[in-house]
Design a protein around this motif. Structure first.
Motif, PDB file in Angstrom:
ATOM      1  N   ARG A   1       0.873  -1.171   0.000  1.00 32.57           N
ATOM      2  CA  ARG A   1       0.000   0.000   0.000  1.00 32.57           C
ATOM      3  C   ARG A   1       0.913   1.225   0.000  1.00 32.57           C
ATOM      4  O   ARG A   1       1.712   1.393   0.912  1.00 32.57           O
ATOM      5  N   ILE A   2       0.767   2.089  -1.006  1.00 33.81           N
ATOM      6  CA  ILE A   2       1.711   3.206  -1.176  1.00 33.81           C
ATOM      7  C   ILE A   2       0.944   4.501  -1.415  1.00 33.81           C
ATOM      8  O   ILE A   2       0.067   4.554  -2.290  1.00 33.81           O
ATOM      9  N   ASP A   3       1.291   5.532  -0.675  1.00 28.32           N
ATOM     10  CA  ASP A   3       0.735   6.856  -0.952  1.00 28.32           C
ATOM     11  C   ASP A   3       1.151   7.214  -2.376  1.00 28.32           C
ATOM     12  O   ASP A   3       2.322   7.093  -2.738  1.00 28.32           O
ATOM     13  N   GLU A   4       0.206   7.648  -3.202  1.00 31.16           N
ATOM     14  CA  GLU A   4       0.528   7.864  -4.615  1.00 31.16           C
ATOM     15  C   GLU A   4       1.575   8.962  -4.828  1.00 31.16           C
ATOM     16  O   GLU A   4       2.214   9.000  -5.872  1.00 31.16           O
ATOM     17  N   GLU A   5       1.787   9.823  -3.845  1.00 31.57           N
ATOM     18  CA  GLU A   5       2.812  10.857  -3.978  1.00 31.57           C
ATOM     19  C   GLU A   5       4.208  10.349  -3.627  1.00 31.57           C
ATOM     20  O   GLU A   5       5.191  11.053  -3.823  1.00 31.57           O
ATOM     21  N   ASN A   6       4.303   9.127  -3.129  1.00 28.04           N
ATOM     22  CA  ASN A   6       5.587   8.533  -2.786  1.00 28.04           C
ATOM     23  C   ASN A   6       6.185   7.880  -4.042  1.00 28.04           C
ATOM     24  O   ASN A   6       6.182   6.661  -4.203  1.00 28.04           O
ATOM     25  N   ALA A   7       6.681   8.716  -4.916  1.00 26.69           N
ATOM     26  CA  ALA A   7       7.178   8.252  -6.216  1.00 26.69           C
ATOM     27  C   ALA A   7       8.309   7.229  -6.080  1.00 26.69           C
ATOM     28  O   ALA A   7       8.378   6.274  -6.856  1.00 26.69           O
ATOM     29  N   ALA A   8       9.181   7.405  -5.105  1.00 27.99           N
ATOM     30  CA  ALA A   8      10.295   6.473  -4.935  1.00 27.99           C
ATOM     31  C   ALA A   8       9.787   5.078  -4.596  1.00 27.99           C
ATOM     32  O   ALA A   8      10.275   4.078  -5.129  1.00 27.99           O
ATOM     33  N   SER A   9       8.791   4.993  -3.731  1.00 25.08           N
ATOM     34  CA  SER A   9       8.254   3.695  -3.354  1.00 25.08           C
ATOM     35  C   SER A   9       7.477   3.054  -4.502  1.00 25.08           C
ATOM     36  O   SER A   9       7.532   1.834  -4.698  1.00 25.08           O
ATOM     37  N   VAL A  10       6.783   3.858  -5.276  1.00 27.47           N
ATOM     38  CA  VAL A  10       6.092   3.340  -6.461  1.00 27.47           C
ATOM     39  C   VAL A  10       7.115   2.747  -7.431  1.00 27.47           C
ATOM     40  O   VAL A  10       6.911   1.657  -7.974  1.00 27.47           O
ATOM     41  N   ARG A  11       8.241   3.426  -7.623  1.00 24.79           N
ATOM     42  CA  ARG A  11       9.287   2.906  -8.523  1.00 24.79           C
ATOM     43  C   ARG A  11       9.836   1.569  -8.015  1.00 24.79           C
ATOM     44  O   ARG A  11      10.107   0.662  -8.806  1.00 24.79           O
ATOM     45  N   VAL A  12      10.003   1.447  -6.696  1.00 27.66           N
ATOM     46  CA  VAL A  12      10.476   0.178  -6.137  1.00 27.66           C
ATOM     47  C   VAL A  12       9.493  -0.937  -6.490  1.00 27.66           C
ATOM     48  O   VAL A  12       9.892  -1.991  -6.989  1.00 27.66           O
ATOM     49  N   ALA A  13       8.216  -0.720  -6.238  1.00 27.15           N
ATOM     50  CA  ALA A  13       7.197  -1.745  -6.537  1.00 27.15           C
ATOM     51  C   ALA A  13       7.223  -2.124  -8.013  1.00 27.15           C
ATOM     52  O   ALA A  13       7.148  -3.306  -8.365  1.00 27.15           O
ATOM     53  N   GLU A  14       7.358  -1.136  -8.874  1.00 23.11           N
ATOM     54  CA  GLU A  14       7.379  -1.418 -10.310  1.00 23.11           C
ATOM     55  C   GLU A  14       8.643  -2.166 -10.720  1.00 23.11           C
ATOM     56  O   GLU A  14       8.594  -3.074 -11.549  1.00 23.11           O
ATOM     57  N   ARG A  15       9.796  -1.818 -10.140  1.00 25.72           N
ATOM     58  CA  ARG A  15      11.039  -2.543 -10.445  1.00 25.72           C
ATOM     59  C   ARG A  15      10.963  -3.999  -9.992  1.00 25.72           C
ATOM     60  O   ARG A  15      11.618  -4.870 -10.567  1.00 25.72           O
ATOM     61  N   LEU A  16      10.176  -4.255  -8.949  1.00 21.68           N
ATOM     62  CA  LEU A  16      10.010  -5.618  -8.455  1.00 21.68           C
ATOM     63  C   LEU A  16       9.075  -6.443  -9.338  1.00 21.68           C
ATOM     64  O   LEU A  16       8.926  -7.642  -9.129  1.00 21.68           O
ATOM     65  N   GLY A  17       8.442  -5.782 -10.301  1.00 24.21           N
ATOM     66  CA  GLY A  17       7.499  -6.466 -11.165  1.00 24.21           C
ATOM     67  C   GLY A  17       6.109  -6.562 -10.566  1.00 24.21           C
ATOM     68  O   GLY A  17       5.265  -7.328 -11.050  1.00 24.21           O
ATOM     69  N   MET A  18       5.872  -5.795  -9.508  1.00 25.00           N
ATOM     70  CA  MET A  18       4.543  -5.803  -8.901  1.00 25.00           C
ATOM     71  C   MET A  18       3.560  -5.094  -9.833  1.00 25.00           C
ATOM     72  O   MET A  18       3.910  -4.157 -10.522  1.00 25.00           O
TER      73      MET A  18
END
Length: 172
Positions: free
Chosen positions: A125-142
């Motif tokens: 669950r990620i606050d949509e303004e937390n761009a760094a955390s969104v990038r981590v999830a996407e790099r993980l293939g989530m």
């Protein structure tokens, strides 16, 4: 558990001061939906986490991320409602961020969730303004599964959240 550049281990009560290094910073905790910690809070949390079971829904496993022998972040698995599901969380001290360590630690935590604990689905669950955390999830293939509008309050203002998830068979 060790990776190329870091190791993960269950937290111990003595990790309180290290955790205070990032948990006391407003720029880090703003997306955790909680106020910055003080030392008594850190000591209480780490004492609780270090002795907590991880056996059933609601239990939380908090891991210290060690880089070059020093605690520099945290990874978390929370046993979620629903069959064989868990929530993933992660945070790093800003001094070590930007080097791919969050992705490396999160990947190792996912491997632990799927192989050791037998979870079928892990989500973040990620606050949509937390761009760094969104990038981590996407790099993980989530996969991005949901966009929740104004579902939580951050500093008294409604915020949006995105949900990313991965199934055990999708971990690469």
């Amino acid at each position: 558990m060790a990776t190329e550049r870091l190791s993960l281990r269950p937290v111990v009560a003595d990790d309180a001061e290290a955790f205070l290094g990032w948990r006391s910073r407003p720029d880090v905790v703003q997306f955790m939906y909680q106020p910055p910690w003080d030392l008594p809070t850190a000591e209480t949390k780490l004492r609780t986490w270090s002795s907590a079971p991880f056996d059933e829904v609601g239990d939380v496993l908090v891991l210290a991320i060690e880089v070059d022998g020093a605690v520099a972040g945290e990874a978390m698995l929370k046993w979620a409602p629903g069959p064989r599901q868990a929530e993933l969380g992660y945070a790093l001290h800003p001094d070590v961020s930007g080097r791919g360590l969050a992705t490396e630690a999160a990947r190792a935590t996912l491997e632990l969730a799927f192989t050791r604990y037998g979870f079928h689905r892990v989500y973040a669950r990620i606050d949509e303004e937390n761009a760094a955390s969104v990038r981590v999830a996407e790099r993980l293939g989530m996969r991005r599964e949901a966009h929740l509008l104004e579902n939580d309050l951050r500093d008294g203002v409604w915020s949006n959240e995105v949900i990313y998830a991965l199934l055990d068979r999708e971990l690469s």
